[in-house]
Design a protein around this motif. Structure first.
Motif, short mmCIF file in Angstrom:
data_model
loop_
_atom_site.label_atom_id
_atom_site.label_comp_id
_atom_site.label_asym_id
_atom_site.label_seq_id
_atom_site.Cartn_x
_atom_site.Cartn_y
_atom_site.Cartn_z
N ASP A 1 10.30 1.86 -10.21
CA ASP A 1 9.39 2.31 -9.15
C ASP A 1 8.17 2.97 -9.78
N GLU A 2 7.06 2.27 -9.78
CA GLU A 2 5.79 2.77 -10.33
C GLU A 2 5.94 3.33 -11.74
N PRO A 3 6.43 2.53 -12.67
CA PRO A 3 6.71 3.06 -14.01
C PRO A 3 5.46 3.48 -14.77
N ALA B 1 0.83 -1.20 0.00
CA ALA B 1 0.00 0.00 0.00
C ALA B 1 0.87 1.25 0.00
N ASN B 2 0.26 2.40 -0.17
CA ASN B 2 0.97 3.68 -0.06
C ASN B 2 1.63 3.77 1.31
N GLY B 3 2.89 4.15 1.30
CA GLY B 3 3.60 4.32 2.57
C GLY B 3 4.16 3.04 3.15
N ALA B 4 4.03 1.92 2.44
CA ALA B 4 4.51 0.63 2.96
C ALA B 4 6.03 0.56 3.06
N GLY B 5 6.71 1.35 2.21
CA GLY B 5 8.18 1.34 2.24
C GLY B 5 8.82 0.86 0.95
N LYS B 6 8.05 0.77 -0.12
CA LYS B 6 8.56 0.24 -1.39
C LYS B 6 9.67 1.13 -1.96
N ALA C 1 13.32 5.87 -11.37
CA ALA C 1 12.72 6.38 -10.14
C ALA C 1 11.25 6.72 -10.33
N GLU C 2 10.57 6.80 -9.20
CA GLU C 2 9.18 7.22 -9.15
C GLU C 2 9.07 8.61 -9.78
N GLY C 3 8.08 8.81 -10.63
CA GLY C 3 7.79 10.16 -11.12
C GLY C 3 8.69 10.68 -12.23
N1 LIG Z 1 13.08 11.02 3.12
C1 LIG Z 1 12.15 10.71 4.03
N2 LIG Z 1 12.08 11.31 5.23
C2 LIG Z 1 11.15 10.98 6.15
N3 LIG Z 1 10.21 10.03 5.97
C3 LIG Z 1 10.20 9.40 4.79
C4 LIG Z 1 11.17 9.69 3.75
N4 LIG Z 1 10.90 8.89 2.69
C5 LIG Z 1 9.84 8.14 3.03
N5 LIG Z 1 9.42 8.44 4.29
C6 LIG Z 1 8.32 7.78 5.01
O1 LIG Z 1 8.58 6.38 5.00
C7 LIG Z 1 7.38 5.65 4.80
C8 LIG Z 1 7.54 4.78 3.55
O2 LIG Z 1 7.55 5.62 2.40
P1 LIG Z 1 7.83 5.08 0.95
O3 LIG Z 1 7.94 6.25 0.04
O4 LIG Z 1 8.97 4.15 1.01
O5 LIG Z 1 6.49 4.26 0.67
P2 LIG Z 1 5.94 3.61 -0.68
O6 LIG Z 1 5.59 2.20 -0.34
O7 LIG Z 1 6.88 3.84 -1.79
O8 LIG Z 1 4.59 4.42 -0.91
P3 LIG Z 1 3.86 4.89 -2.28
O9 LIG Z 1 3.10 3.70 -2.78
O10 LIG Z 1 2.94 5.97 -1.82
O11 LIG Z 1 4.92 5.37 -3.23
C9 LIG Z 1 6.28 6.66 4.70
O12 LIG Z 1 5.66 6.77 5.96
C10 LIG Z 1 6.99 7.95 4.34
O13 LIG Z 1 6.31 9.08 4.82
#
Ligand SMILES: Nc1ncnc2c1ncn2[C@@H]1O[C@H](COP(=O)(O)OP(=O)(O)OP(=O)(O)O)[C@@H](O)[C@H]1O
Ligand SMILES: [Mg+2]
Length: 234
Positions: A159-161, A35-40, A82-84
């Protein structure tokens, strides 16, 4: 090819990766679902040398690269889209591609890689002198992939291409990844289009709140009730 063992990462006080272990075999497509924010993205950026892990090992072809700076990681053959769509908007298409070949490992291969990218994306040859910022979204994603390939990577992390692209362009991007893999490129794929990414993947991992909670073949995860409910809306 790539092995991640017990990886921990913090952003400040917040734990972003918690004891993450995964294997990327040579020639595979490995999907990371979450999910969003999972850490991918945090996981990809840590492997790429953009975040320093608090603990754990990242080995690429037997070399422990955890904590290496990103230019050294790139020069080993680990590329990242990279993403974006991070293209340089004011540089031309060709200048963007040439930036990708600045790695020591890629300099001598520049001409051959450029021919390969133009064969893969003929539109990049047609638009070689156009400013990258004026390309369409789908063309910019192709350019981002092409620039990564200019570095002659053996492993590419996507990352999310397909984020923000229209359905037909999404299909083009995913077909490109499948074709590159068929030519021997090992791929890590983070993709919001979960069903498609699991179909492409030989192996897949589910990441939840920084932890791997499930893993298996793409087909196994596609058939898993937890995955179907949480990520496929079935
Ligand atoms: N540079 C940073 N500084 C502080 N917190 C961060 C940083 N990068 C990511 N986070 C936090 O780490 C957690 C994981 O973020 P990450 O971007 O890895 O998720 P994601 O799985 O890629 O989400 P998405 O699907 O939205 O891209 C989130 O809570 C985010 O807010
Ligand atoms: Mg992300």
């Amino acid at each position: 090819m790539l092995s991640v063992e017990h990886l921990d990462l913090f952003h400040g006080d917040a734990r972003a990766l918690d004891d993450v272990s995964l294997e990327v075999p040579d020639g595979a497509i490995v999907a990371i679902v979450g999910a969003n924010g999972a850490g991918k993205t945090s996981l990809i950026r840590t492997i790429a040398g953009m975040h320093r892990p608090a603990g754990g090992r990242i080995t690429f072809r037997g070399v422990d690269i955890a904590g290496w700076p990103s230019h050294k990681v790139c020069n080993l053959g680990i590329g990242q889209v990279a993403e974006g769509r991070q293209v340089f908007p004011s540089l031309t298409v060709l200048e963007n591609l040439e930036m990708g070949a600045m790695l020591p490992r890629a300099k001598a291969l520049r001409r051959r890689q450029l021919e390969r990218v133009y064969a893969l994306f003929p539109i990049m040859a047609e638009r070689a002198s156009q400013a990258a910022g004026t390309l369409s979204g789908g063309q910019q994603q192709m350019l981002a992939i092409g620039r990564c390939l200019m570095g002659a990577p053996e492993l590419v992390m996507f990352d999310e291409p397909s984020l923000g692209l229209s359905p037909t362009v999404v299909q083009d991007v995913l077909r490109t990844i499948r074709d590159l893999n068929a030519e021997g490129l090992t791929c890590v794929l983070v993709e919001q289009n979960v069903a498609v990414s699991l179909k492409l993947a030989s192996r897949a991992y589910v990441l939840e709140n920084g932890r791997i909670t499930l893993s298996g073949t793409g087909a196994e995860l596609l058939a898993d009730d937890r995955v179907r409910q949480a990520y496929l809306g079935l």
